[in-house]
Design an enzyme around this catalytic site. Structure first.
Site, mmCIF file in Angstrom:
data_model
loop_
_atom_site.group_PDB
_atom_site.id
_atom_site.type_symbol
_atom_site.label_atom_id
_atom_site.label_comp_id
_atom_site.label_asym_id
_atom_site.label_seq_id
_atom_site.Cartn_x
_atom_site.Cartn_y
_atom_site.Cartn_z
ATOM 1 N N TYR A 51 4.582 0.320 -5.661
ATOM 2 C CA TYR A 51 5.082 1.237 -6.686
ATOM 3 C C TYR A 51 5.373 0.427 -7.947
ATOM 4 O O TYR A 51 6.445 -0.162 -8.110
ATOM 5 C CB TYR A 51 6.329 1.965 -6.197
ATOM 6 C CG TYR A 51 6.057 3.013 -5.134
ATOM 7 C CD1 TYR A 51 4.765 3.445 -4.870
ATOM 8 C CD2 TYR A 51 7.095 3.565 -4.394
ATOM 9 C CE1 TYR A 51 4.510 4.398 -3.892
ATOM 10 C CE2 TYR A 51 6.855 4.521 -3.421
ATOM 11 C CZ TYR A 51 5.564 4.926 -3.171
ATOM 12 O OH TYR A 51 5.314 5.880 -2.206
ATOM 13 N N HIS A 126 1.104 2.337 4.769
ATOM 14 C CA HIS A 126 0.991 3.263 3.649
ATOM 15 C C HIS A 126 -0.211 4.207 3.783
ATOM 16 O O HIS A 126 -0.123 5.386 3.454
ATOM 17 C CB HIS A 126 0.885 2.476 2.340
ATOM 18 C CG HIS A 126 1.360 3.222 1.144
ATOM 19 N ND1 HIS A 126 1.923 2.609 0.058
ATOM 20 C CD2 HIS A 126 1.370 4.540 0.846
ATOM 21 C CE1 HIS A 126 2.258 3.518 -0.855
ATOM 22 N NE2 HIS A 126 1.914 4.691 -0.390
ATOM 23 N N SER A 206 5.811 14.395 -2.225
ATOM 24 C CA SER A 206 5.460 15.393 -3.242
ATOM 25 C C SER A 206 5.787 16.803 -2.746
ATOM 26 O O SER A 206 4.951 17.705 -2.810
ATOM 27 C CB SER A 206 3.975 15.290 -3.613
ATOM 28 O OG SER A 206 3.695 15.993 -4.800
ATOM 29 N N PRO A 207 7.006 17.019 -2.237
ATOM 30 C CA PRO A 207 7.332 18.299 -1.590
ATOM 31 C C PRO A 207 7.472 19.474 -2.538
ATOM 32 O O PRO A 207 7.463 20.618 -2.087
ATOM 33 C CB PRO A 207 8.670 18.003 -0.915
ATOM 34 C CG PRO A 207 9.296 16.957 -1.777
ATOM 35 C CD PRO A 207 8.156 16.084 -2.212
ATOM 36 N N LEU A 208 7.592 19.223 -3.846
ATOM 37 C CA LEU A 208 7.805 20.318 -4.792
ATOM 38 C C LEU A 208 6.511 20.795 -5.429
ATOM 39 O O LEU A 208 6.535 21.650 -6.323
ATOM 40 C CB LEU A 208 8.788 19.871 -5.882
ATOM 41 C CG LEU A 208 10.164 19.439 -5.383
ATOM 42 C CD1 LEU A 208 11.007 18.912 -6.535
ATOM 43 C CD2 LEU A 208 10.873 20.600 -4.695
ATOM 44 N N GLY A 210 3.487 22.754 -6.579
ATOM 45 C CA GLY A 210 2.953 24.104 -6.573
ATOM 46 C C GLY A 210 3.947 25.232 -6.488
ATOM 47 O O GLY A 210 3.547 26.377 -6.311
#
Length: 298
Positions: A51, A126, A206-208, A210
């Protein structure tokens, strides 16, 4: 609280990637974001050695997390730092993958130094490397576990077959799977369900994604204000992001979302989702919970 392996963690974690990649905040705000997460009782922080923004700053995020924990005024003994190895960023915006056992061992040992710990709480592969037999990549993580350099092992961006293989190679000691999952991206529903069957934590990254178009499949601003996530948020007096995270939490007690944040306000809002319990009727409006909850499609 939820559990990874035998370690209790907060229901919502902090995805620290936005603090180090393109568009990252300055260090003061980045540190403040981590401290805000800790103030909000977040006890899971997810990082990775890759990262970073530029090619010459490998480990940028791990070093940042280590500085943030060291400078925090409160108790951090209960914080689980999860890092990952096996990917790289050459500085041109692209991502590489390297699952060679020698590289993974070297990467793990470098992460140990950057995080300034005796053993990494949760170390994750990863991404599977198509050029390396998956069993070999997982096998070196098993060796690192046996050597005491890591306390728990997870895998990321895997399919069901790879999950089962990792579970076998680790002699049943696989504790987590981190795959992309959100209202917009649900390809990992089989992996989410298998985690529940095996007693493994599922960490949606990236759960949020859409939430503004998940129901209408439209991208204009007016449509975004009329999705079920926004409607329920208005009714409850909370943010659509909180509704989305509560929807994920309802999928099963093994689900622990790790939303990214680059501002203190963002992680404080996300952490508050742990206190939001959606009704069966609200879950029906949002769509089916593929992890096994009671909600069904109307």
């Amino acid at each position: 609280m939820r559990v990874i392996g035998n370690v209790p963690v907060s229901p919502i974690g902090l995805g620290a990637m936005p603090l180090s990649i393109e568009g990252r905040p300055d260090e003061a705000r980045a540190i403040a974001t981590v401290h805000a997460a800790l103030d909000a009782d977040v006890t899971l922080i997810d990082t990775a050695d890759c990262y970073q923004w530029h090619a010459d700053e490998v480990g940028h995020n791990e070093l940042l997390i280590a500085r943030a924990l060291k400078s925090y005024g409160g108790d951090t003994d209960g914080v689980l730092v999860a890092t990952k190895g096996g990917r790289g960023r050459p500085g041109d915006g692209s991502w590489t993958v390297n699952g060679d056992p020698r590289h993974l061992r070297s990467a793990c040992e470098a992460s140990l130094k950057r995080l300034a710990v005796d053993a990494i709480g949760l170390y994750q592969l990863h991404k599977p490397d198509p050029a390396v037999p998956f069993a070999e990549s997982v096998g070196v993580l098993r060796d690192l576990l046996d050597e005491g350099k890591i306390r728990m092992v997870g895998v990321s961006n895997v399919n069901v077959a790879q999950m089962r293989e990792a579970h076998r190679e680790l002699d049943g000691r696989l504790v987590s799977v981190q795959n992309r999952y959100s209202p917009a991206v649900r390809e990992s529903e089989p992996e989410l369900r298998l985690c529940g069957e095996l007693g493994i934590a599922f960490l949606p990254w990236s759960p949020l994604g859409g939430i503004s178009r998940s129901a209408l499949e439209r991208e204009d601003a007016e449509a975004a204000e009329h999705t079920p996530f926004h409607a329920i948020a208005r009714e409850r007096g909370v943010s659509p992001q909180q509704v989305c995270l509560a929807w994920l939490l309802a999928a099963g007690p093994w689900v622990i979302p790790i939303p990214g944040a680059s501002r203190p306000a963002s992680i404080r809002d996300s952490a508050a989702a742990a206190r939001l319990t959606l009704t069966d009727e609200e879950l029906v409006r949002l769509g089916p919970c593929r992890g096994g909850c009671a909600a069904v499609t109307p």
